[in-house]
Design an enzyme around this catalytic site. Structure first.
Site, short mmCIF file in Angstrom:
data_model
loop_
_atom_site.label_atom_id
_atom_site.label_comp_id
_atom_site.label_asym_id
_atom_site.label_seq_id
_atom_site.Cartn_x
_atom_site.Cartn_y
_atom_site.Cartn_z
N ARG A 41 0.86 -1.32 0.07
CA ARG A 41 0.05 0.15 -0.17
C ARG A 41 0.95 1.24 0.02
O ARG A 41 0.34 2.43 -0.42
CB ARG A 41 -0.83 -0.16 1.21
N GLY A 42 2.21 1.05 0.40
CA GLY A 42 2.93 2.24 0.62
C GLY A 42 3.13 3.23 -0.59
O GLY A 42 3.21 4.65 -0.29
N ASP A 98 7.55 2.80 -2.66
CA ASP A 98 7.78 3.77 -1.50
C ASP A 98 9.38 3.86 -1.23
O ASP A 98 10.05 4.96 -1.26
CB ASP A 98 6.85 3.85 -0.41
N ASP A 101 14.81 -0.70 0.21
CA ASP A 101 15.51 -0.93 1.42
C ASP A 101 16.58 -1.92 1.25
O ASP A 101 17.64 -1.81 0.85
CB ASP A 101 14.52 -1.37 2.53
N LYS A 129 17.05 3.60 0.98
CA LYS A 129 18.25 3.31 2.21
C LYS A 129 19.20 2.65 1.64
O LYS A 129 19.32 1.36 1.90
CB LYS A 129 17.28 2.66 3.11
N ASP A 157 4.43 3.43 6.56
CA ASP A 157 3.89 3.08 7.93
C ASP A 157 4.64 2.56 8.91
O ASP A 157 5.72 1.88 8.39
CB ASP A 157 2.90 1.98 7.64
N ARG A 163 0.77 6.53 7.64
CA ARG A 163 1.09 6.71 6.19
C ARG A 163 0.51 8.15 5.62
O ARG A 163 0.91 8.60 4.74
CB ARG A 163 0.11 5.76 5.43
P1 IMP Z 1 12.72 -4.46 0.80
O1 IMP Z 1 12.16 -5.59 0.33
O2 IMP Z 1 13.49 -4.64 2.08
O3 IMP Z 1 13.36 -3.36 -0.10
O4 IMP Z 1 11.58 -3.74 1.44
C1 IMP Z 1 11.01 -2.69 0.77
C2 IMP Z 1 9.64 -2.63 1.76
O5 IMP Z 1 9.82 -2.70 3.08
C3 IMP Z 1 8.93 -1.24 1.22
O6 IMP Z 1 7.93 -1.51 0.62
C4 IMP Z 1 8.23 -0.83 2.59
O7 IMP Z 1 6.93 -1.30 2.88
C5 IMP Z 1 9.05 -1.58 3.92
N1 IMP Z 1 10.06 -0.66 4.46
C6 IMP Z 1 11.62 -0.50 4.30
N2 IMP Z 1 11.86 0.25 5.18
C7 IMP Z 1 10.90 1.02 5.68
C8 IMP Z 1 10.77 2.16 6.64
O8 IMP Z 1 11.78 2.62 6.99
N3 IMP Z 1 9.48 2.32 7.16
C9 IMP Z 1 8.47 1.78 6.29
N4 IMP Z 1 8.38 0.68 5.61
C10 IMP Z 1 9.65 0.21 5.32
MG MG Z 2 5.86 -1.62 0.59
#
Ligand code: IMP
Ligand code: MG
Length: 174
Positions: A41-42, A98, A101, A129, A157, A163
């Site tokens: 949803r982000g 959004d 990470d 990040k 969130d 959000r």
């Molecule tokens: P990844 O698969 O680790 O790159 O994660 C990405 C997802 O993790 C994003 O779509 C966010 O929903 C969530 N996420 C990662 N870091 C944060 C944060 O600092 N705040 C909120 N959601 C995060």
């Molecule tokens: Mg997400």
């Protein structure tokens, strides 16, 4: 529960950056239609603001992906729930997310989407990040690089809260 939230990027800066990204995207996709796929949803807040400023034709689609249970640590176990009814074959696909990470989510989606032979596939993220990356993946369009803190607002969130904050903040003590 209420948390202390420190503003990292104020609303005006976020919106200015999104307009800049939309202008770059509009130039890069001149003469094409963009098949935008937002990750629920982000990404919804970023995606709508971005698409409003894109001047080439846009189609909007959504996919659901989650890797975080209710906590704040990525599990690496990405769940994808598809809601799109159109094939991506031959489309100029732009995934909108959004935050990038660890990179697990976008790597998995990229693999799934590439197997459908889109004409092109790019990624736009509001936040990155960079320090937290576990798999090598980069966004083609990125709003801001943020520190390794837990970020909320503008679609992001903490346990489904915050959000709707119109700015990007860091949540304390979680
Ligand atoms: P990844 O698969 O680790 O790159 O994660 C990405 C997802 O993790 C994003 O779509 C966010 O929903 C969530 N996420 C990662 N870091 C944060 C944060 O600092 N705040 C909120 N959601 C995060
Ligand atoms: Mg997400």
């Amino acid at each position: 529960m209420e948390h202390e939230i420190k503003t990292l990027i104020p609303e005006e800066e976020v919106e200015k950056k999104i307009v800049e990204l939309a202008e770059r995207i509009s130039r890069d996709y001149e003469g094409k239609t963009i098949h935008v796929v937002g990750i629920l949803r982000g990404a919804v807040f970023f995606m709508t603001e971005l698409c409003k400023h894109v001047t080439v034709p846009v189609k909007c689609d959504f996919i659901r992906a989650s890797s975080y249970g209710s906590g704040s640590v990525s599990s690496g176990d990405v769940k994808v729930l598809r809601q799109m009814d159109e094939t991506l074959e031959g489309q100029d696909v732009l995934i909108v997310e959004d935050i990038l990470d660890t990179g697990y989510t976008l790597t998995k989606l990229k693999d799934i989407f590439m197997s459908e032979k889109p004409a092109s596939l790019k990624i736009a993220v509001l936040l990155d990040k960079t320090e937290r990356r576990k798999v090598p993946i980069e966004a083609d369009y990125c709003g801001f690089v943020v520190p390794d803190k837990f970020i909320v607002g503008y679609g992001l969130d903490y346990d489904q809260q915050y959000r709707n904050l119109p700015y990007i903040g860091e949540i304390k003590d979680v």
